[in-house]
Design a protein around this motif. Structure first.
Motif, mmCIF file in Angstrom:
data_model
loop_
_atom_site.group_PDB
_atom_site.id
_atom_site.type_symbol
_atom_site.label_atom_id
_atom_site.label_comp_id
_atom_site.label_asym_id
_atom_site.label_seq_id
_atom_site.Cartn_x
_atom_site.Cartn_y
_atom_site.Cartn_z
ATOM 1 N N ILE A 58 0.860 -1.185 0.000
ATOM 2 C CA ILE A 58 0.000 0.000 0.000
ATOM 3 C C ILE A 58 0.895 1.234 0.000
ATOM 4 O O ILE A 58 2.065 1.178 0.358
ATOM 5 C CB ILE A 58 -0.966 0.017 1.198
ATOM 6 N N THR A 59 0.340 2.350 -0.394
ATOM 7 C CA THR A 59 1.139 3.561 -0.610
ATOM 8 C C THR A 59 1.589 4.190 0.700
ATOM 9 O O THR A 59 1.023 3.917 1.772
ATOM 10 C CB THR A 59 0.329 4.604 -1.399
ATOM 11 N N ALA A 60 2.588 5.075 0.588
ATOM 12 C CA ALA A 60 3.080 5.794 1.769
ATOM 13 C C ALA A 60 1.978 6.636 2.421
ATOM 14 O O ALA A 60 1.867 6.646 3.659
ATOM 15 C CB ALA A 60 4.279 6.656 1.387
ATOM 16 N N PRO A 61 1.149 7.379 1.660
ATOM 17 C CA PRO A 61 0.059 8.129 2.305
ATOM 18 C C PRO A 61 -0.890 7.219 3.085
ATOM 19 O O PRO A 61 -1.327 7.581 4.178
ATOM 20 C CB PRO A 61 -0.662 8.795 1.123
ATOM 21 N N GLU A 62 -1.196 6.035 2.544
ATOM 22 C CA GLU A 62 -2.081 5.105 3.255
ATOM 23 C C GLU A 62 -1.425 4.622 4.544
ATOM 24 O O GLU A 62 -2.076 4.543 5.593
ATOM 25 C CB GLU A 62 -2.412 3.902 2.362
ATOM 26 N N ARG A 63 -0.131 4.302 4.479
ATOM 27 C CA ARG A 63 0.571 3.827 5.665
ATOM 28 C C ARG A 63 0.633 4.906 6.746
ATOM 29 O O ARG A 63 0.490 4.635 7.934
ATOM 30 C CB ARG A 63 1.986 3.365 5.294
ATOM 31 N N LEU A 64 0.842 6.160 6.323
ATOM 32 C CA LEU A 64 0.908 7.250 7.297
ATOM 33 C C LEU A 64 -0.458 7.488 7.930
ATOM 34 O O LEU A 64 -0.570 7.731 9.136
ATOM 35 C CB LEU A 64 1.414 8.532 6.620
ATOM 36 N N ARG A 65 -1.513 7.375 7.129
ATOM 37 C CA ARG A 65 -2.870 7.531 7.663
ATOM 38 C C ARG A 65 -3.172 6.446 8.700
ATOM 39 O O ARG A 65 -3.712 6.717 9.775
ATOM 40 C CB ARG A 65 -3.874 7.473 6.519
ATOM 41 N N ILE A 66 -2.768 5.207 8.417
ATOM 42 C CA ILE A 66 -2.975 4.100 9.358
ATOM 43 C C ILE A 66 -2.181 4.348 10.642
ATOM 44 O O ILE A 66 -2.665 4.100 11.751
ATOM 45 C CB ILE A 66 -2.571 2.759 8.705
ATOM 46 N N ALA A 67 -0.947 4.845 10.488
ATOM 47 C CA ALA A 67 -0.116 5.149 11.660
ATOM 48 C C ALA A 67 -0.771 6.227 12.519
ATOM 49 O O ALA A 67 -0.802 6.122 13.755
ATOM 50 C CB ALA A 67 1.278 5.588 11.212
ATOM 51 N N PHE A 68 -1.310 7.274 11.896
ATOM 52 C CA PHE A 68 -1.993 8.341 12.635
ATOM 53 C C PHE A 68 -3.192 7.790 13.401
ATOM 54 O O PHE A 68 -3.435 8.165 14.557
ATOM 55 C CB PHE A 68 -2.440 9.446 11.676
ATOM 56 N N GLU A 69 -3.960 6.910 12.761
ATOM 57 C CA GLU A 69 -5.124 6.331 13.435
ATOM 58 C C GLU A 69 -4.698 5.534 14.664
ATOM 59 O O GLU A 69 -5.345 5.585 15.711
ATOM 60 C CB GLU A 69 -5.898 5.433 12.460
ATOM 61 N N GLU A 70 -3.590 4.809 14.534
ATOM 62 C CA GLU A 70 -3.104 3.990 15.643
ATOM 63 C C GLU A 70 -2.581 4.847 16.794
ATOM 64 O O GLU A 70 -2.687 4.468 17.960
ATOM 65 C CB GLU A 70 -2.012 3.045 15.139
ATOM 66 N N LEU A 71 -2.027 6.018 16.471
ATOM 67 C CA LEU A 71 -1.431 6.878 17.500
ATOM 68 C C LEU A 71 -2.454 7.704 18.268
ATOM 69 O O LEU A 71 -2.117 8.335 19.264
ATOM 70 C CB LEU A 71 -0.376 7.792 16.866
ATOM 71 N N GLY A 72 -3.693 7.736 17.796
ATOM 72 C CA GLY A 72 -4.743 8.330 18.595
ATOM 73 C C GLY A 72 -5.119 9.772 18.292
ATOM 74 O O GLY A 72 -4.757 10.320 17.240
ATOM 75 N N PRO A 73 -5.864 10.416 19.217
ATOM 76 C CA PRO A 73 -6.537 11.700 18.986
ATOM 77 C C PRO A 73 -5.677 12.807 18.393
ATOM 78 O O PRO A 73 -6.074 13.445 17.420
ATOM 79 C CB PRO A 73 -7.021 12.095 20.385
ATOM 80 N N THR A 74 -4.502 13.048 18.961
ATOM 81 C CA THR A 74 -3.683 14.167 18.495
ATOM 82 C C THR A 74 -3.303 13.984 17.036
ATOM 83 O O THR A 74 -3.400 14.920 16.231
ATOM 84 C CB THR A 74 -2.405 14.292 19.347
ATOM 85 N N PHE A 75 -2.900 12.791 16.677
ATOM 86 C CA PHE A 75 -2.449 12.536 15.316
ATOM 87 C C PHE A 75 -3.620 12.471 14.336
ATOM 88 O O PHE A 75 -3.478 12.853 13.171
ATOM 89 C CB PHE A 75 -1.611 11.252 15.277
#
Length: 564
Positions: A58-75
């Protein structure tokens, strides 16, 4: 005090490591290594996540979006902010961040009562007749409950999640440190201004978590539309509103996109949409203060056909100068005046210092004419604002222009309104409705006081500059006398490039030495170089073992770097 400092430092380090681990997990190990944070990753964690790195399916933007979701509210909130800033993160990332969902499981009703009682300083029974323990909305920062006051008035109570402010403040500190490291070790990132992004985000989210600000916003809107029969702003109960809770009148109505219910009640959808668009243009061009989150859930149609706005957490102010420039942009597009469009957009954009402005204007004109010429064959009502704005943004990004947040928020509002009208009543043209407001702003130039205000403003700015000149000259001369004036020349990315070359060449040299040792070991075994033990060459064995451990060390260092 020392204990609390230690505790805070412990949680900061723990959260910092958690953030770094999540980015590693989702395939951003190379960036972590570039900003010199590899030391925060335990080898066990590195090896454990190593097998998942072919996440690159999957693309870098998708991976970053998934990472933000995992890191919680602030991200999640950071991603949502960046979704409206393609000039900072490119269109691909902005589009992906629009998928971020800010919905989380609700917290217990006991905590709701605890927060309310602590904030108001009295028991719940003294203020509320009842509170529905089931939330009607639950997000990362707060959740919303229906309630009835002691006097029987139906209200909405917004309660901030316990501990969320401390979590956000901690994350903001970490984000700021990460931004500084990114700018330091990845110089080309300065084009996107990581520190500026974090500072802008910090200002936005700090306002959002203080419900007193949202209450003030709602009060301003209510005052602005007090004489409008077509707009209703709910009443705020200031006496029950604090930093952590907001009590507002409950508005009964139908969502603006619920066509079936609107038709059942006999509403004229075209008239409703015209009123909605007029309301937003009035906010932007008359009040200079607009509701910047017009998704259908925040817009209700009441039984008397008034349009009610709810949720005032995201708003924006604009001054007279900005309104004039935006009106000029609208008229330039309508009148097919490319030169005027470029000049006005450049006033709102941030142009990198190294760019040749005249050359930029020529290139922009060529690109915009290629873009707009086909549109000029359409009727005004056939032009899609969303496509027009996206196309202009692509041209701007191509030439490394960045824009004021106000411009992008207005564009976002127009795109959301157009999406709603295209779905519910396609024959409505937002551009046609925009024209009279733009012309009204421009017509102010014909008023004598317009030029008087401009002249007074210019004179005031000149006066301030003249007052500051002696001080600035004095500072410059003092530095010159003390030999403190220096000229710094920095080749972008050269130091890091040299470091990377050194690391790569050292690893290659190391690998060659290990290979030579393995080959030497094999030759010594084959030649039965003495002394021998059970037919095995001792020197060959020692060399082989040494080569094995050196090779293992090399593999571990490569895995730790995240660049395998």
């Amino acid at each position: 005090m020392d204990f609390f400092k230690i505790k805070k430092t412990y949680y900061s380090a723990k959260r910092f490591q958690e953030i770094v681990n999540v980015f590693i997990k989702h395939g951003f190990g190379q960036i972590i290594d570039q900003i010199h944070l590899g030391r925060f990753i335990a080898l066990k964690k590195r090896i454990k996540t190593f097998g998942r790195w072919p996440y690159y399916k999957i693309t870098a933007p998708e991976r970053l979006r998934i990472a933000f979701e995992e890191l919680g509210p602030t991200f999640i909130k950071l991603g949502q902010l960046l979704s409206s800033r393609p000039d900072l993160v490119t269109i691909a990332y902005a589009q992906e961040f629009k998928k971020l969902q800010d919905r989380v499981a609700p917290f217990e009703s006991e905590k709701i009562y605890e927060v309310i009682e602590k904030e108001l300083g009295v028991s719940i029974e003294k203020v509320f007749h009842s509170i529905n323990p089931e939330p009607i909305g639950s997000a990362s920062i707060a959740q919303v409950h229906e309630a009835v006051l002691k006097d029987g008035k139906e209200v909405i109570v917004k309660v901030r999640r316990p501990g969320i402010k401390q979590q956000i403040m901690l994350d903001l500190t970490i984000l700021h440190n990460l931004a500084k490291l990114i700018e330091k070790y990845i110089p080309e990132s300065k084009i996107f201004d990581p520190i500026g992004i974090v500072e802008e985000f910090s200002r936005a989210i700090t306002k959002e978590i203080d419900f007193r600000r949202e209450a003030s916003n709602a009060i301003v809107f209510r005052e602005n539309f007090k004489d409008s029969p077509n707009v209703y702003i709910p009443y705020v109960f200031k006496e029950f509103t604090t930093e952590k809770i907001l009590v507002m009148e409950k508005v009964k109505g139908v969502r603006i996109d619920d066509v079936e219910s609107l038709n059942k009640k006999g509403f004229n959808i075209e008239r409703l949409l015209n009123n909605l668009i007029e309301m937003y243009f009035k906010q932007i061009f008359d009040h200079g203060f607009f509701h910047a989150d017009p998704h259908p859930g925040n817009i209700l149609v009441m039984d008397n056909s008034s349009i009610a706005l709810i949720d005032f957490g995201i708003v924006q102010r604009i001054d007279e100068e900005f309104k004039e420039i935006y009106a000029n942009i609208a008229l330039a597009i309508i009148n097919q005046n490319t030169d005027k469009l470029i000049n006005e957009y450049l006033k709102l954009g941030i142009i990198p210092e190294e760019i040749d402005k005249e050359k930029l204007k020529r290139e922009l004109k060529e690109d915009l004419e290629d873009l707009l010429f086909p549109l000029y064959t359409y009727k005004i009502e056939e032009i899609r604002i969303s496509e027009l704005i996206e196309s202009i943004m692509k041209v701007a990004l191509k030439h490394r222009l960045r824009f004021l947040p106000e411009l992008l928020l207005i564009d976002k509002v127009l795109i959301m309104l157009e999406g709603l009208t295209r779905e519910l009543c396609p024959k409505i043209s937002i551009i046609e409705l925009l024209k009279p407001y733009a012309k009204k702003i421009i017509s102010k130039r014909l008023q004598p006081d317009f030029y008087l205000k401009k002249t007074l403003k210019a004179l005031n700015e000149f006066k301030e500059a003249a007052v500051n000149i002696p001080f600035q000259l004095k500072t410059l001369l003092r530095k010159a006398v003390k030999d403190e004036i220096t000229i710094r020349m920095y080749h972008v990315n050269l130091p890091e490039f040299i470091k990377d070359i050194d690391k790569a060449s050292n690893k290659i040299s190391f690998a060659l030495i290990v290979s030579a040792m393995i080959l030497s070991s094999a030759i010594m075994h084959a030649a039965e170089v003495k002394p021998l033990v059970h037919g095995i060459s001792v020197f060959g064995l020692i060399t082989g073992i040494f080569a094995f451990f050196l090779g293992l060390w090399l593999i571990i260092s490569i895995i730790r770097s995240g660049k395998l």
